[in-house]
Motif scaffolding. Structure first.
Motif, PDB file in Angstrom:
ATOM      1  N   ALA A  91       0.809  -1.220   0.000  1.00 55.57           N
ATOM      2  CA  ALA A  91       0.000   0.000   0.000  1.00 55.57           C
ATOM      3  C   ALA A  91       0.843   1.272   0.000  1.00 55.57           C
ATOM      4  CB  ALA A  91      -0.968   0.000   1.185  1.00 55.57           C
ATOM      5  N   ARG A  92       1.889   1.299   0.808  1.00 58.07           N
ATOM      6  CA  ARG A  92       2.731   2.500   0.877  1.00 58.07           C
ATOM      7  C   ARG A  92       3.344   2.821  -0.481  1.00 58.07           C
ATOM      8  NH1 ARG A  92       4.474   4.514   5.874  1.00 58.07           N
ATOM      9  NH2 ARG A  92       3.529   3.461   7.660  1.00 58.07           N
ATOM     10  N   ARG A  93       3.807   1.797  -1.176  1.00 55.71           N
ATOM     11  CA  ARG A  93       4.382   2.018  -2.501  1.00 55.71           C
ATOM     12  C   ARG A  93       3.332   2.550  -3.475  1.00 55.71           C
ATOM     13  NH1 ARG A  93       8.144  -3.164  -4.070  1.00 55.71           N
ATOM     14  NH2 ARG A  93       9.082  -3.570  -2.036  1.00 55.71           N
ATOM     15  N   LEU A  94       2.154   1.958  -3.442  1.00 51.68           N
ATOM     16  CA  LEU A  94       1.119   2.345  -4.403  1.00 51.68           C
ATOM     17  C   LEU A  94       0.700   3.800  -4.215  1.00 51.68           C
ATOM     18  CD1 LEU A  94      -1.139  -0.853  -4.414  1.00 51.68           C
ATOM     19  CD2 LEU A  94       0.772  -0.270  -5.921  1.00 51.68           C
ATOM     20  N   VAL A  95       0.567   4.230  -2.969  1.00 49.22           N
ATOM     21  CA  VAL A  95       0.179   5.615  -2.711  1.00 49.22           C
ATOM     22  C   VAL A  95       1.247   6.572  -3.257  1.00 49.22           C
ATOM     23  CG1 VAL A  95      -0.270   7.332  -0.915  1.00 49.22           C
ATOM     24  CG2 VAL A  95      -1.243   5.042  -0.711  1.00 49.22           C
ATOM     25  N   LYS A  96       2.519   6.226  -3.081  1.00 49.30           N
ATOM     26  CA  LYS A  96       3.598   7.088  -3.546  1.00 49.30           C
ATOM     27  C   LYS A  96       3.651   7.189  -5.067  1.00 49.30           C
ATOM     28  CE  LYS A  96       6.594   6.282   0.463  1.00 49.30           C
ATOM     29  NZ  LYS A  96       7.862   5.667   0.929  1.00 49.30           N
ATOM     30  N   LEU A  97       3.205   6.148  -5.779  1.00 45.20           N
ATOM     31  CA  LEU A  97       3.271   6.166  -7.239  1.00 45.20           C
ATOM     32  C   LEU A  97       2.349   7.226  -7.850  1.00 45.20           C
ATOM     33  CD1 LEU A  97       3.370   2.359  -8.095  1.00 45.20           C
ATOM     34  CD2 LEU A  97       5.225   4.007  -8.305  1.00 45.20           C
ATOM     35  N   ARG A  98       1.253   7.524  -7.178  1.00 47.12           N
ATOM     36  CA  ARG A  98       0.304   8.551  -7.622  1.00 47.12           C
ATOM     37  C   ARG A  98      -0.132   8.350  -9.077  1.00 47.12           C
ATOM     38  NH1 ARG A  98      -0.326  12.073  -3.713  1.00 47.12           N
ATOM     39  NH2 ARG A  98      -1.363  13.643  -4.983  1.00 47.12           N
ATOM     40  N   VAL A  99      -0.582   7.146  -9.363  1.00 45.91           N
ATOM     41  CA  VAL A  99      -1.157   6.840 -10.677  1.00 45.91           C
ATOM     42  C   VAL A  99      -2.660   6.626 -10.492  1.00 45.91           C
ATOM     43  CG1 VAL A  99       0.962   5.843 -11.594  1.00 45.91           C
ATOM     44  CG2 VAL A  99      -0.639   4.370 -10.357  1.00 45.91           C
ATOM     45  N   TYR A 100      -3.346   6.362 -11.599  1.00 48.92           N
ATOM     46  CA  TYR A 100      -4.782   6.104 -11.537  1.00 48.92           C
ATOM     47  C   TYR A 100      -5.133   4.633 -11.765  1.00 48.92           C
ATOM     48  CZ  TYR A 100      -5.664  11.140 -11.699  1.00 48.92           C
ATOM     49  OH  TYR A 100      -5.698  12.485 -11.409  1.00 48.92           O
ATOM     50  N   THR A 101      -4.295   3.906 -12.512  1.00 50.14           N
ATOM     51  CA  THR A 101      -4.641   2.532 -12.871  1.00 50.14           C
ATOM     52  C   THR A 101      -3.452   1.602 -12.708  1.00 50.14           C
ATOM     53  OG1 THR A 101      -4.004   2.679 -15.214  1.00 50.14           O
ATOM     54  CG2 THR A 101      -6.234   3.414 -14.629  1.00 50.14           C
ATOM     55  N   VAL A 102      -3.761   0.307 -12.654  1.00 48.68           N
ATOM     56  CA  VAL A 102      -2.725  -0.717 -12.648  1.00 48.68           C
ATOM     57  C   VAL A 102      -1.902  -0.626 -13.930  1.00 48.68           C
ATOM     58  CG1 VAL A 102      -2.300  -3.204 -12.663  1.00 48.68           C
ATOM     59  CG2 VAL A 102      -4.083  -2.250 -11.177  1.00 48.68           C
ATOM     60  N   GLY A 103      -2.563  -0.357 -15.052  1.00 50.28           N
ATOM     61  CA  GLY A 103      -1.862  -0.239 -16.325  1.00 50.28           C
ATOM     62  C   GLY A 103      -0.825   0.871 -16.324  1.00 50.28           C
ATOM     63  N   GLU A 104      -1.141   2.002 -15.708  1.00 50.53           N
ATOM     64  CA  GLU A 104      -0.175   3.094 -15.617  1.00 50.53           C
ATOM     65  C   GLU A 104       1.037   2.678 -14.791  1.00 50.53           C
ATOM     66  OE1 GLU A 104      -2.163   6.509 -14.108  1.00 50.53           O
ATOM     67  OE2 GLU A 104      -3.200   6.952 -15.984  1.00 50.53           O
ATOM     68  N   MET A 105       0.808   1.896 -13.734  1.00 52.36           N
ATOM     69  CA  MET A 105       1.924   1.397 -12.941  1.00 52.36           C
ATOM     70  C   MET A 105       2.822   0.488 -13.777  1.00 52.36           C
ATOM     71  SD  MET A 105       3.301  -1.412 -11.261  1.00 52.36           S
ATOM     72  CE  MET A 105       2.048  -2.604 -10.832  1.00 52.36           C
ATOM     73  N   LEU A 106       2.223  -0.392 -14.559  1.00 54.93           N
ATOM     74  CA  LEU A 106       3.012  -1.295 -15.397  1.00 54.93           C
ATOM     75  C   LEU A 106       3.796  -0.525 -16.453  1.00 54.93           C
ATOM     76  CD1 LEU A 106       0.432  -4.199 -15.860  1.00 54.93           C
ATOM     77  CD2 LEU A 106       2.474  -4.197 -14.416  1.00 54.93           C
ATOM     78  N   ASP A 107       3.189   0.485 -17.048  1.00 54.79           N
ATOM     79  CA  ASP A 107       3.898   1.322 -18.021  1.00 54.79           C
ATOM     80  C   ASP A 107       5.102   2.003 -17.378  1.00 54.79           C
ATOM     81  OD1 ASP A 107       2.127   0.644 -19.987  1.00 54.79           O
ATOM     82  OD2 ASP A 107       1.086   2.574 -20.049  1.00 54.79           O
TER      83      ASP A 107
END
Length: 481
Positions: A91-107
């Motif tokens: 969760a901590r990592r995901l909040v820091k990424l500040r993206v909207y979707t799983v796809g944006e994280m993968l990109d």
């Protein structure tokens, strides 16, 4: 039934009213999709609990308790375990990424575009998840109004679509908090003690039922393992869940609120199984286990109280349906439709209109599909099989294996998705093999292709590392309020 009608009418009016209020709060893309990333721990915990405990966890959880006894809790228990692991590890990592979707994280992690394939898989998952909760509306409105299933689906679905379209994630968050409170009172503090008492307490249950109903692993080790793979791991990577993580004000809020939500899910799972077990003791010859929830509510509770519990069940269904709907809309606009308008920018107003129209269209589509599907648990299994078989390996690889490459991720997602779908067709929707075959094929493809292709460029990994450390990246976050 007049008292029940009054309670349900107040509940529905309240949901629509909250949705209308959410319209005033949703002024930007960030507001509409992730509630401006401003939720504190109580709202975060409540809305996370609401979104994961839907119709399949409530009506389906009671159904499994009716069929298998206390071990029927495993479906919801694995959801709770997934929520705990998500917030303890990611969760901590995901909040820091500040993206909207799983796809944006993968990109971001792999470089280049992977969101086309991941977006299609996630779109299918979130749409089917919306369908499962929309389908469950039929049970409640059948008890209330004795209407056909299609009418019940249409009524419940229309309410969810209305408040979701109006205020997006703000409306959904505010309605989720109300639904979380109603669900807690109705299921945990009313239906659970009443049903156990009516069955003669725990001694009465043991006297009426076979000992297998009190075996915590009675549902079978293979089934429990499959639930862990499908639902536990599915909760780690679902867009509907990640999108709630993105609403947290800080990483600490996400971690603390998420742990509370996970514990709540464990309690809810045991409660549903016990209610189903009591239903089996009281009504051992129901034509369908799917009717266990509606039967025990209709026969045991007085008017008014019955309406409260039915409102609690509606709350569970609506919160999951609305969360999955906004997730499906987000994937559609951010991962799929965005590919068609690459290079073209839009104002906040235009983005809001696009998201609202997309949410409306997908809501109507999910209502139509729900009128065709008949089994809520089977539909949920299809959704999670596609999600886990298609995306789990690529997502965990992104977070834990630096050698993983974009080509490996694409091969993993494509291979896993195809194998899962083919296996469900050949082995059946209820079979355990599809998720095993899909995950195995996905893992082999990911490792093999990653090892024979060029490493991810250092500049891509550098950007990824910077984002994980909380450094801003304006290109992906233009509208945070």
């Amino acid at each position: 039934m007049a008292g029940d009608y009054a309670v349900i009418a107040l509940y529905i009016a309240g949901m629509i009213g909250i949705g209308w209020f959410g319209l005033r709060l949703a002024k930007t893309k960030s507001d509409y999709l992730v509630a401006g990333r401003r939720l504190g721990w109580f709202m975060y915990s409540g809305t996370m609990s609401a979104v994961v405990l839907g119709g399949a966890s409530t009506v389906g959880g009671v159904k499994l308790g009716y069929t298998h006894g206390i071990s029927g809790a495993w479906l919801v228990l694995t959801i709770g375990i997934g929520i705990l692991l998500l917030h303890a590890l990611f969760a901590r990592r995901l909040v820091k990424l500040r993206v909207y979707t799983v796809g944006e994280m993968l990109d971001l992690r792999y470089g280049g575009s992977t969101s086309a394939i991941s977006g299609v898989v996630m779109w299918a998952y979130t749409l089917m998840l919306t369908v499962t909760s929309t389908l469950a509306f039929a049970t409640i409105f059948k008890v209330l109004f004795d209407v056909p299933s299609i009418a019940g689906i249409g009524i419940g679905g229309a309410i969810v679509v209305l408040y979701s379209v109006l205020g997006g994630m703000w409306s959904i968050t505010l309605t989720d908090i109300a639904q979380f409170v109603i669900k807690t009172i109705g299921i945990l503090f009313v239906l659970l003690p009443v049903s156990i008492s009516a069955a003669g307490g725990f001694d009465g249950l043991r006297a009426r039922l076979d000992a297998t109903f009190f075996d915590f692993t009675g549902i079978g080790g293979e089934t429990i393992f499959t639930y862990v793979l499908v639902y536990g791991f599915g909760l780690l990577i679902g867009q509907d869940i990640w999108q709630r993580v993105f609403t947290a004000r800080t990483p600490a809020v996400a971690t603390g609120g998420g742990v509370l939500s996970g514990v709540y899910c464990l309690v809810y799972g045991i409660a549903g199984a016990l209610i189903g077990t009591a239903a089996k003791a009281l009504y051992p010859s129901l034509a369908s286990a799917q009717d266990a929830f509606a039967t025990i509510v209709e026969n045991l509770l007085p008017a008014g109280v019955r309406g409260l519990v039915l409102a609690a069940a509606l709350s569970a269904m609506m919160s999951t349906a609305s969360g999955a709907l906004i997730a499906c809309s987000t994937v559609s606009t951010s991962d799929l439709l965005a590919k068609l308008r690459r290079g073209r920018t839009a104002s906040d107003d235009a983005e809001l209109r696009r998201n609202r129209w997309t949410t409306l269209a997908l809501g109507l589509l999910s209502i139509g599909i729900a009128m065709i599907v008949t089994d809520v648990v089977a539909a949920l299994t299809v959704a999670y099989n596609i999600l886990v078989g298609g995306l789990l390996v690529a997502i965990l690889g992104a977070l834990f294996w630096k050698r993983g490459t974009r080509a490996g991720a694409l091969a993993s997602m494509s291979t896993g998705s195809v194998v899962v779908i083919v296996s469900m067709i050949t082995a059946g929707l209820d079979a355990n093999e599809p998720i095993y075959f899909g995950l195995g094929a996905s893992l082999v493809a990911y490792v093999a292709v990653s090892l024979v292709t060029k490493r991810t460029p250092p500049e891509v990994l550098g950007t990824w590392t910077a984002r994980l450390s909380g450094e801003p990246a304006p290109a992906l976050e233009n509208n945070v309020s």
